[in-house]
Design an enzyme around this catalytic site. Sequence first.
Site, mmCIF file in Angstrom:
data_model
loop_
_atom_site.group_PDB
_atom_site.id
_atom_site.type_symbol
_atom_site.label_atom_id
_atom_site.label_comp_id
_atom_site.label_asym_id
_atom_site.label_seq_id
_atom_site.Cartn_x
_atom_site.Cartn_y
_atom_site.Cartn_z
ATOM 1 C CG MET A 1 -1.445 -2.051 -7.909
ATOM 2 S SD MET A 1 -1.374 -3.143 -6.475
ATOM 3 C CE MET A 1 -0.521 -4.517 -7.188
ATOM 4 C CG LEU A 17 -6.151 -4.800 -5.012
ATOM 5 C CD1 LEU A 17 -5.231 -3.831 -4.273
ATOM 6 C CD2 LEU A 17 -6.282 -6.073 -4.191
ATOM 7 C CG LEU A 23 -3.422 -7.719 -8.209
ATOM 8 C CD1 LEU A 23 -1.998 -7.457 -8.655
ATOM 9 C CD2 LEU A 23 -3.990 -6.500 -7.511
ATOM 10 N NE ARG A 90 -5.503 -2.114 -14.161
ATOM 11 C CZ ARG A 90 -5.400 -3.440 -14.122
ATOM 12 N NH1 ARG A 90 -4.198 -3.996 -14.072
ATOM 13 N NH2 ARG A 90 -6.473 -4.195 -14.165
ATOM 14 C CE1 TYR A 91 -6.985 -3.203 -9.929
ATOM 15 C CE2 TYR A 91 -4.952 -2.978 -8.689
ATOM 16 C CZ TYR A 91 -5.728 -3.647 -9.611
ATOM 17 O OH TYR A 91 -5.234 -4.773 -10.226
ATOM 18 C CG HIS A 198 4.026 -6.407 -3.046
ATOM 19 N ND1 HIS A 198 3.423 -7.645 -3.098
ATOM 20 C CD2 HIS A 198 3.096 -5.560 -2.536
ATOM 21 C CE1 HIS A 198 2.180 -7.550 -2.655
ATOM 22 N NE2 HIS A 198 1.958 -6.294 -2.302
ATOM 23 C CG ASP A 275 7.673 7.239 0.855
ATOM 24 O OD1 ASP A 275 8.129 6.102 1.095
ATOM 25 O OD2 ASP A 275 8.247 8.290 1.183
ATOM 26 C CD GLU A 278 1.929 -1.788 -0.317
ATOM 27 O OE1 GLU A 278 1.901 -0.558 -0.564
ATOM 28 O OE2 GLU A 278 1.054 -2.584 -0.707
ATOM 29 C CD GLU A 282 2.746 -3.911 4.146
ATOM 30 O OE1 GLU A 282 3.776 -4.588 3.930
ATOM 31 O OE2 GLU A 282 1.715 -4.020 3.450
#
Length: 354
Positions: A1, A17, A23, A90-91, A198, A275, A278, A282
């Site tokens: 992503m 996204l 997605l 992708r984003y 995830h 890294d 997330e 998170e």
Amino acid sequence: MGGPATTDRVGDFLLRLFSDPDLIPLGRFQGYLAPIISRLRTRKIQKQYQMIGGGSPIRMWSEYQAGEVCKILDETSPATAPHKPYVAFRYADPLMEDTYARLLSDGFGERGRAIAFSQYPQFSCSTTGSSLNELGRLRDKLEGARNSINTQGICWTTIDRWPTHPGFVKAIANNITKRLSAYPEDRRRSVTLLFSAHSQPMSAVNKGDSYSTEVASSVHAVMQELNFSNPYRICWQSKVGLQHWLEPRTDETVRQLIAKGKKDLIIIPVSFTSDHIETLYEIDQELIEESDHGGSLTRAESLNGSRLFIEALAQIVREHLRGGLKASRQLEQKCLGCQKESCSKSRDMFCQGA
């Protein structure tokens, strides 16, 4: 992503996204809802990126890994040299469309060979699958529709999954062993290993998406490499929205284990190879730093610049080059009931003649 390199790119990242129906399917109102959702979330996510240094390091790590892999391949696979690295997200920059245009400008359109090497070790229709769908759309847009990838233009193949590759498994196990060595010897074997991946909506699992089973296969392979030295669990993070997702949640698992007196815990990112938010926010900040157990609750290092990991990536590419297949045979398997034209096209692109 990918990930926004600076906080002022967060809004664009989120808009792309939430605009992607592969997605996050939002139905026929996606074009209306995506801008609203992204605007509502931008400020919150910007603060999170500020707390991890002002942006995502995933581009830096991806470009470093890709460059090192090509150096190894030039030495170990001279018959297919020279090898040139490209990164596509992708984003976030570099976007897949821009990278595809670079391939064409660099001459790959004249029957050059390109390998779409997914950096999701475990396949999911929403991650690797949607990326291959986008690649198929760009092929039609930028090179023109045609019946076979062998007639003209870039000759694409793909490495679409590698959940139990021995080099990948050893690299994760090595980072776990390093983290375990920081615990006192008399407590080391009782440390619980929490493999965090995830999460995914149960609607995808029930349709037959292979992601959760491939995550489980990665975890089992790592534990075999460690000779099942410690108790372990699989847990899931980063849920978005109101649907029912894979459980147990990572944060809830940690709380419950600590409440039961099991405070020596190592969280292991198993579906993230570099890294990003997330891991750095998170897990490190929301879960570890905000707890009162920072000394006993830790995280295994992400693979990032691990030489073992980079050599594993090079080995995966080398095996793919020698194997002669355009994709894994498993890519032929669509989710039950899938009617997406983009999925059919991308599978035809890679699986015909495989």
